[in-house]
Design a protein around this motif. Structure first.
Motif, mmCIF file in Angstrom:
data_model
loop_
_atom_site.group_PDB
_atom_site.id
_atom_site.type_symbol
_atom_site.label_atom_id
_atom_site.label_comp_id
_atom_site.label_asym_id
_atom_site.label_seq_id
_atom_site.Cartn_x
_atom_site.Cartn_y
_atom_site.Cartn_z
ATOM 1 N N LEU A 160 0.955 -1.243 -0.018
ATOM 2 C CA LEU A 160 -0.371 0.031 -0.054
ATOM 3 C C LEU A 160 0.638 1.408 0.166
ATOM 4 C CD1 LEU A 160 -2.550 -0.832 2.728
ATOM 5 C CD2 LEU A 160 -2.426 -1.612 0.356
ATOM 6 N N ALA A 161 2.328 1.290 -0.438
ATOM 7 C CA ALA A 161 2.785 2.099 0.128
ATOM 8 C C ALA A 161 2.572 3.341 -1.082
ATOM 9 C CB ALA A 161 4.543 1.558 -0.400
ATOM 10 N N ASP A 162 1.920 2.857 -2.134
ATOM 11 C CA ASP A 162 1.896 4.504 -2.871
ATOM 12 C C ASP A 162 0.518 5.170 -2.714
ATOM 13 O OD1 ASP A 162 4.341 4.376 -4.011
ATOM 14 O OD2 ASP A 162 3.655 2.728 -5.409
ATOM 15 N N LEU A 163 -0.418 4.132 -1.873
ATOM 16 C CA LEU A 163 -1.476 4.829 -1.886
ATOM 17 C C LEU A 163 -2.172 6.226 -0.679
ATOM 18 C CD1 LEU A 163 -3.975 2.256 -1.990
ATOM 19 C CD2 LEU A 163 -3.034 3.071 -3.785
ATOM 20 N N TYR A 164 -2.465 7.005 -0.746
ATOM 21 C CA TYR A 164 -3.695 7.467 0.277
ATOM 22 C C TYR A 164 -4.948 7.053 1.316
ATOM 23 C CZ TYR A 164 -0.449 11.843 -1.632
ATOM 24 O OH TYR A 164 0.498 12.616 -1.716
ATOM 25 N N LYS A 165 -4.701 7.530 2.481
ATOM 26 C CA LYS A 165 -6.146 6.816 2.726
ATOM 27 C C LYS A 165 -7.294 6.557 2.476
ATOM 28 C CE LYS A 165 -5.190 6.362 6.805
ATOM 29 N NZ LYS A 165 -5.114 4.589 7.719
ATOM 30 N N ASP A 166 -7.219 7.796 2.407
ATOM 31 C CA ASP A 166 -8.574 7.114 1.229
ATOM 32 C C ASP A 166 -8.745 6.387 0.567
ATOM 33 O OD1 ASP A 166 -7.183 9.398 -0.129
ATOM 34 O OD2 ASP A 166 -8.769 9.918 -1.597
ATOM 35 N N GLU A 167 -8.127 6.213 -0.831
ATOM 36 C CA GLU A 167 -7.911 5.199 -1.261
ATOM 37 C C GLU A 167 -7.925 3.776 -1.228
ATOM 38 O OE1 GLU A 167 -4.962 7.599 -5.209
ATOM 39 O OE2 GLU A 167 -4.093 6.930 -3.020
ATOM 40 N N VAL A 168 -7.011 3.375 0.128
ATOM 41 C CA VAL A 168 -6.763 2.461 1.230
ATOM 42 C C VAL A 168 -8.362 2.148 1.599
ATOM 43 C CG1 VAL A 168 -6.440 1.180 3.301
ATOM 44 C CG2 VAL A 168 -4.760 2.987 2.549
ATOM 45 N N ARG A 169 -8.967 2.720 1.493
ATOM 46 C CA ARG A 169 -10.976 2.913 2.168
ATOM 47 C C ARG A 169 -11.463 2.302 1.078
ATOM 48 N NH1 ARG A 169 -11.285 4.835 7.146
ATOM 49 N NH2 ARG A 169 -9.744 6.587 7.734
ATOM 50 N N GLU A 170 -11.132 2.685 -0.220
ATOM 51 C CA GLU A 170 -12.116 2.134 -1.781
ATOM 52 C C GLU A 170 -11.083 1.116 -1.320
ATOM 53 O OE1 GLU A 170 -11.800 4.518 -5.378
ATOM 54 O OE2 GLU A 170 -11.039 6.645 -3.753
ATOM 55 N N VAL A 171 -10.219 0.458 -1.158
ATOM 56 C CA VAL A 171 -9.955 -0.432 -1.384
ATOM 57 C C VAL A 171 -10.072 -1.443 -0.733
ATOM 58 C CG1 VAL A 171 -7.502 -2.459 -1.980
ATOM 59 C CG2 VAL A 171 -7.527 0.131 -2.972
ATOM 60 N N ALA A 172 -10.440 -1.206 0.377
ATOM 61 C CA ALA A 172 -10.756 -1.142 1.507
ATOM 62 C C ALA A 172 -12.577 -2.400 1.355
ATOM 63 C CB ALA A 172 -11.355 -1.152 3.616
ATOM 64 N N GLY A 173 -13.092 -1.185 0.626
ATOM 65 C CA GLY A 173 -14.794 -1.479 -0.013
ATOM 66 C C GLY A 173 -14.885 -2.525 -0.969
ATOM 67 N N GLY A 174 -14.213 -2.667 -2.133
ATOM 68 C CA GLY A 174 -13.720 -3.091 -2.937
ATOM 69 C C GLY A 174 -12.963 -4.924 -2.695
ATOM 70 N N LEU A 175 -12.685 -4.849 -1.246
ATOM 71 C CA LEU A 175 -12.403 -6.272 -1.272
ATOM 72 C C LEU A 175 -13.772 -7.098 -0.096
ATOM 73 C CD1 LEU A 175 -8.753 -5.288 0.488
ATOM 74 C CD2 LEU A 175 -9.307 -7.210 -1.313
ATOM 75 N N GLY A 176 -14.194 -5.797 0.110
ATOM 76 C CA GLY A 176 -15.586 -6.423 0.983
ATOM 77 C C GLY A 176 -15.307 -6.754 2.468
ATOM 78 N N LEU A 177 -14.045 -5.710 2.754
ATOM 79 C CA LEU A 177 -14.566 -5.872 4.173
ATOM 80 C C LEU A 177 -15.300 -5.043 5.051
ATOM 81 C CD1 LEU A 177 -10.133 -4.913 4.381
ATOM 82 C CD2 LEU A 177 -11.621 -6.913 4.661
ATOM 83 N N PRO A 178 -15.556 -5.539 6.591
ATOM 84 C CA PRO A 178 -16.877 -4.928 6.890
ATOM 85 C C PRO A 178 -16.436 -2.528 7.222
ATOM 86 C CG PRO A 178 -16.086 -6.556 8.198
ATOM 87 C CD PRO A 178 -15.162 -6.470 6.870
ATOM 88 N N ALA A 179 -17.454 -2.381 7.140
ATOM 89 C CA ALA A 179 -18.159 -1.010 6.974
ATOM 90 C C ALA A 179 -16.458 -0.474 8.331
ATOM 91 C CB ALA A 179 -19.293 -0.395 6.859
ATOM 92 N N GLU A 180 -17.269 -1.695 9.217
ATOM 93 C CA GLU A 180 -16.274 -0.652 10.908
ATOM 94 C C GLU A 180 -14.813 -0.613 10.627
ATOM 95 O OE1 GLU A 180 -15.192 -2.918 15.214
ATOM 96 O OE2 GLU A 180 -17.160 -3.668 13.005
ATOM 97 N N ILE A 181 -14.663 -1.988 9.338
ATOM 98 C CA ILE A 181 -12.863 -1.652 9.309
ATOM 99 C C ILE A 181 -12.914 -0.260 8.478
ATOM 100 C CG2 ILE A 181 -10.946 -3.013 7.917
ATOM 101 C CD1 ILE A 181 -11.822 -5.257 9.986
ATOM 102 N N GLN A 182 -13.763 -0.589 7.361
ATOM 103 C CA GLN A 182 -13.218 0.317 6.396
ATOM 104 C C GLN A 182 -13.355 1.891 6.591
ATOM 105 O OE1 GLN A 182 -16.269 0.504 3.131
ATOM 106 N NE2 GLN A 182 -15.127 1.658 1.921
ATOM 107 N N HIS A 183 -14.176 1.737 7.452
ATOM 108 C CA HIS A 183 -14.456 3.669 8.021
ATOM 109 C C HIS A 183 -14.056 3.921 9.497
ATOM 110 C CE1 HIS A 183 -16.834 4.079 4.406
ATOM 111 N NE2 HIS A 183 -17.554 2.741 4.713
ATOM 112 N N ARG A 184 -12.981 3.392 9.965
ATOM 113 C CA ARG A 184 -12.699 3.458 11.146
ATOM 114 C C ARG A 184 -11.623 4.549 10.978
ATOM 115 N NH1 ARG A 184 -9.319 -0.270 15.304
ATOM 116 N NH2 ARG A 184 -10.751 0.233 17.354
ATOM 117 N N MET A 185 -11.287 5.554 12.078
ATOM 118 C CA MET A 185 -10.502 6.474 12.498
ATOM 119 C C MET A 185 -9.182 5.565 13.258
ATOM 120 S SD MET A 185 -12.242 8.931 14.890
ATOM 121 C CE MET A 185 -12.649 7.783 16.476
#
Length: 305
Positions: A160-185
């Motif tokens: 993930l070394a080339d991604l910003y936090k908001d992009e990581v959250r997009e990838v979390a959604g693409g992986l189908g991770l729970p919203a609790e993880i995707q949007h966690r502070m």
């Protein structure tokens, strides 16, 4: 914006190419960055992935139990290392030194666990802002500038070394991770150690842990800040009942941001602030004063150390 499907496919291939036939230990904190890493790596190398959660004694209230529950379907190893971290941090007051001590302790624990399991590689969720702030001298992240130079791994894999936090959250959604993880502070890698000025002690950690929990309870559900937390600034005077109190000053911070590189303070209603102050000062006996930080980033960083 990142092409999520393409990124996941390419990251899977990068991990496979880097790992080969080797076993890989992974630093799993339960935040969105490490969780995305775990999701991609599990697809890439399956049982060759050994996720490790290190309980540093510096985590949020109930965090270890939460991690065990969230990742119960993985072959998660939980390492209780609180005593080791408190011992290593004795007498350390400089913020950069704290981060370096914690970074080295993490690496030594992962090396130890790798030796036990036969792993030769380390996977971690470093993202682009971590690199920018470490390389730019703003602050050393425990997984970048805080890492020792003499590590005993064949390679460190950072998909993930080339991604910003908001992009990581997009990838979390693409992986189908729970919203609790995707949007966690976000939560700092060094944990509560960088939410107190000066030396890290068990007393200070216990106080700031409770204060953090109260801040999150008061703000997260209603205001959805990008990040909010409490920090200990030092000792000051106050009054409880008819008794003069020499107690802790707690700073509360709540910010809005897109990627953590810049941030603006959340302008909270006065009744919310007073309710939060009342809870912190009444529920935590050693607290004498609470202040609310409205400094943007820049000039301030988000965390205090």
């Amino acid at each position: 914006m990142v092409n999520v499907e393409k990124f996941i496919d390419e990251a899977i291939q990068r991990i496979r190419d880097a790992a080969g036939e080797e076993k890989v230990v992974m630093a799993l904190s339960g935040g969105v960055d490490s969780s995305v890493c775990a999701g991609i790596a599990a697809r890439a190398i399956g049982d060759a992935l050994i996720p490790i959660y290190v309980d540093t004694g510096l985590m949020r209230k109930g965090e270890t139990e939460r991690i065990r529950s969230l990742f119960s379907d993985m072959n998660l190893r939980v390492v209780d290392a609180g005593d080791e971290f408190f011992e290593a941090l004795k007498g350390v007051t400089d913020p950069e030194e704290k981060r370096k001590v914690i970074g080295e302790k993490f690496i030594r624990i992962f090396e130890r666990e790798a030796k036990r399991t036969g792993a030769t590689m380390l996977l971690q969720g470093t993202i682009y802002p971590d690199r920018i702030e470490s390389e730019g001298g703003i602050k050393s992240h425990h997984n970048v500038g805080g890492m020792p130079l003499d590590i005993k791994f064949k390679d460190v894999i950072e998909p993930l070394a080339d991604l910003y936090k908001d992009e990581v959250r997009e990838v979390a959604g693409g992986l189908g991770l729970p919203a609790e993880i995707q949007h966690r502070m976000p939560f700092p890698g060094p944990g509560l150690a960088v939410r107190m000025l000066g030396e890290v002690t068990r007393e200070k950690v216990a106080i700031v842990r409770e204060a953090n929990a109260i801040v999150e309870e008061c703000l997260v559900e209603e205001f959805r800040p990008w990040q909010c937390f409490a920090a200990l600034l030092g000792l000051g005077t106050g009054v409880k009942g008819d008794v003069r109190l020499h107690g802790w000053i707690v700073a509360v911070r709540a910010i809005e941001s897109r990627d953590g590189m810049t941030a603006e303070p959340l302008l909270l209603p006065y009744d919310t602030l007073t309710r939060m102050v009342s809870r912190i000062t009444s529920e935590i006996p050693g607290v004498a004063r609470v202040v609310y930080d409205v400094t943007p980033k820049p000039p301030a960083t988000i965390e205090y150390e």
